[in-house]
Design an enzyme around this catalytic site. Structure first.
Site, short mmCIF file in Angstrom:
data_model
loop_
_atom_site.label_atom_id
_atom_site.label_comp_id
_atom_site.label_asym_id
_atom_site.label_seq_id
_atom_site.Cartn_x
_atom_site.Cartn_y
_atom_site.Cartn_z
N HIS A 117 -2.79 10.98 1.08
CA HIS A 117 -2.23 10.74 2.41
C HIS A 117 -1.65 12.08 2.90
CE1 HIS A 117 -0.85 7.29 5.18
NE2 HIS A 117 -0.51 8.41 5.81
N ARG A 174 0.85 -1.18 0.00
CA ARG A 174 0.00 0.00 0.00
C ARG A 174 0.89 1.23 0.00
NH1 ARG A 174 -2.45 3.00 4.75
NH2 ARG A 174 -3.84 4.48 3.73
N ASN A 201 -7.28 1.50 9.67
CA ASN A 201 -5.97 1.68 10.31
C ASN A 201 -6.17 1.41 11.79
OD1 ASN A 201 -5.27 2.53 7.76
ND2 ASN A 201 -4.54 4.56 8.39
N TYR A 219 -4.52 1.03 15.55
CA TYR A 219 -3.42 1.23 16.48
C TYR A 219 -3.86 1.10 17.93
CZ TYR A 219 -0.62 2.96 12.53
OH TYR A 219 0.06 3.07 11.35
N GLU A 256 -3.41 -0.23 7.99
CA GLU A 256 -2.21 0.07 8.77
C GLU A 256 -2.32 -0.60 10.12
OE1 GLU A 256 -1.13 4.20 9.35
OE2 GLU A 256 -1.52 4.67 7.24
N GLU A 259 -7.06 8.27 6.68
CA GLU A 259 -7.29 8.83 8.01
C GLU A 259 -7.79 10.27 8.00
OE1 GLU A 259 -4.23 8.30 10.88
OE2 GLU A 259 -4.25 6.13 10.71
C1 PNW Z 1 -1.05 7.11 11.01
N1 PNW Z 1 -3.00 9.04 16.84
O1 PNW Z 1 -1.10 8.30 11.72
C2 PNW Z 1 -0.73 7.55 9.60
O2 PNW Z 1 -1.64 7.10 8.63
C3 PNW Z 1 0.68 7.30 9.20
O3 PNW Z 1 1.04 8.18 8.16
C4 PNW Z 1 1.57 7.40 10.42
O4 PNW Z 1 2.94 7.40 10.11
C5 PNW Z 1 1.21 6.25 11.33
O5 PNW Z 1 -0.17 6.23 11.63
C6 PNW Z 1 1.99 6.22 12.64
O6 PNW Z 1 1.73 7.37 13.38
C7 PNW Z 1 -1.57 8.40 13.00
O7 PNW Z 1 -2.59 10.05 17.49
C8 PNW Z 1 -1.18 9.52 13.72
O8 PNW Z 1 -3.84 8.21 17.35
C9 PNW Z 1 -1.66 9.74 14.97
C10 PNW Z 1 -2.54 8.82 15.53
C11 PNW Z 1 -2.93 7.68 14.83
C12 PNW Z 1 -2.43 7.49 13.57
#
Ligand code: PNW
Length: 455
Positions: A127, A83, A300, A302, A361, A172
């Site tokens: 992006h 991707r 995505n 996290y 992601e 995002e």
């Molecule tokens: C994503 N948060 O960003 C992005 O899609 C990527 O470009 C980035 O490098 C990656 O995650 C890692 O950070 C985020 O604060 C930025 O929860 C901030 C958050 C989540 C995702």
């Protein structure tokens, strides 16, 4: 091992796609090359004090020139997909008007190299690198930017759609809207009042819908399209039926101006009530465009958001604050919640009837110390991935239709406002020599891919 059952209960489904993800401004560099115009991230990163280490994406990991080496790294992992994102200001240096053929040529070369290596390309149209020329005319505060995105997306689908079958529209929205237009810590660095932020959100989802329509109309063969959203993931802190229901309701409401409106075609009553006089201005026609049918949903994943049921009146859920002792990875925001990779796709299937889901992601930062032998033994990243992937396996084993997983990220790269200090790669990059060194986590991921199961 060789004759293991194709759908062994402990593995992922046959044909599951394994890949990595990157984004144009974070890896390409070459910002002045071949007619590329400036983006809001060029402007923002060059302002004093905006990036933690004072760095920019001017050179980054020089992927623009080293893409063949980088595709070879993917091949060495055994990856079956990739991707990447297309830089709008390479293709339309002024955002609209005359395209710059040399800008698109780079993605032509990249796609050909991927196909040669047997790696399926998944292209993200946006992006976060908005052409500065469009920002100068109001950026995402202007409805015209959504129209311009549609024109750009249609152009790319026409040119690349012969070899790229799968596209994501905007990456995002939540992050670039909230960080860029409310908190002001990402480009374009604005701190708008609530109505302004809500209008920006609306223009982002409108751009998605206009993009879907334009791409289908201009591709020369059928292509497949979906969003790639930073879904707020409601996790039942204790898995009882009541808490699960509460987490579902919370997930629908917390994503109201993003995935919920894109997939349901309406703003929830609670969102409109909560925004009140600051609600976005929109028409019924807008909602139809925003909910243009998609082929898959990209998530995505996290961090977790925990909920329990609230027995009192609406909204029937209680969002749990995290104890100060709650663990996180090398980035303070990166709280650890492996179950997020189970609940995110399960909610997408339950709430929105998603028939096909990609994890667009998932990954982590690490301190990534170099050992005396020059290697990086990032056992914390392996711990993180093993736990998250085990939860993804739980989802696919239960029949949640997840078709692929893109690990963030292939390489260490420009981590937005953190600059280069925060490393997310499976492959370490020496920013002086540009030397690439796979970390131990790359060996772990190669093993997962080879077994099609958590290793
Ligand atoms: C994503 N948060 O960003 C992005 O899609 C990527 O470009 C980035 O490098 C990656 O995650 C890692 O950070 C985020 O604060 C930025 O929860 C901030 C958050 C989540 C995702």
């Amino acid at each position: 091992e060789a004759d293991a059952a194709p759908k062994s209960q402990s593995g992922f489904p046959d044909g599951f796609l394994w890949g990595t993800a990157t984004a144009a401004y974070q890896v390409e560099g070459a910002v002045h090359e071949d007619g590329r115009g400036p983006s809001i991230w060029d402007t923002f990163s060059h302002l004093p004090g905006k990036i933690r280490d004072g760095s920019t994406g001017d050179v980054s990991v020089d992927h623009y020139h080293r893409y063949k080496e980088d595709v070879a790294l993917m091949k060495a992992l055994g990856a079956t997909s990739y991707r990447f994102s297309i830089a709008w200001p390479r293709v339309f240096p002024d955002g609209t008007g005359t395209p710059n053929p040399k800008g698109l040529d780079f993605y032509d070369r990249l796609v050909d190299e991927l196909l040669k290596a047997g790696i399926k390309p998944f292209a993200t149209l946006y992006h976060w690198d908005l052409p500065q020329a469009l920002q100068d005319r109001g950026g995402w505060q202007s409805r015209d930017t959504a129209q311009a995105f549609g024109a750009y997306a249609g152009y790319v689908a026409n040119k690349l759609g012969d070899r790229v079958e799968n596209f994501f529209t905007l990456n995002e929205m939540l992050t670039f809207v909230e960080h860029g237009h409310a908190a002001g810590v990402f480009a374009p660095g604005l701190t708008l009042p609530p109505q302004g932020v809500n209008q920006v959100r609306h223009h982002a989802v409108l751009a998605h819908g206009l993009g879907v329509q334009a791409m289908r109309a201009s591709a020369r063969r059928p292509i497949r399209i979906g969003p790639a959203e930073n879904i707020t993931i409601g996790i039942p802190a204790v898995e009882t039926p009541e808490n699960i229901r509460a987490a579902e309701i919370a997930t629908r409401e917390f994503n109201a101006p993003y995935l919920t409106v894109m997939l349901e075609g309406r703003y929830t009553d609670a969102y409109l009530a909560a925004t009140g006089a600051d609600a976005p201005k929109f028409t019924a026609e807008d909602l139809k465009i925003i909910a243009s049918p998609v082929d898959f949903v990209g998530l995505n994943v996290y961090t977790p958001s925990f909920f329990v049921v609230a027995t009192d009146a609406a909204p029937h859920y209680r969002a749990l604050p995290l104890p100060s002792s709650y663990p996180h990875m090398a980035s303070p925001w990166l709280t650890i919640g492996p179950e997020a990779l189970y609940w995110a796709p399960r909610h997408a299937a339950t709430l929105w009837n998603a028939k096909e889901i990609y994890i667009t992601e998932n990954g982590t930062s690490s301190a990534d110390q170099l050992a005396e032998d020059g290697q990086i033994y990032d056992t914390d990243r392996i711990m993180y991935l093993r736990n998250y992937l085990t939860q993804l396996q739980r989802a696919t084993a239960e029949g949640v239709p997840v078709r692929g997983y893109f690990l963030w990220s292939l390489l260490d790269n420009f981590e937005w406002a953190d600059g280069y200090a925060t490393r997310f790669g499976l492959v370490h990059v020496d920013y002086t020599t540009q030397k690439r060194t796979p970390k131990l986590s790359a060996a772990f991921y190669r093993e997962v891919i080879a077994r099609n199961a958590v290793a």
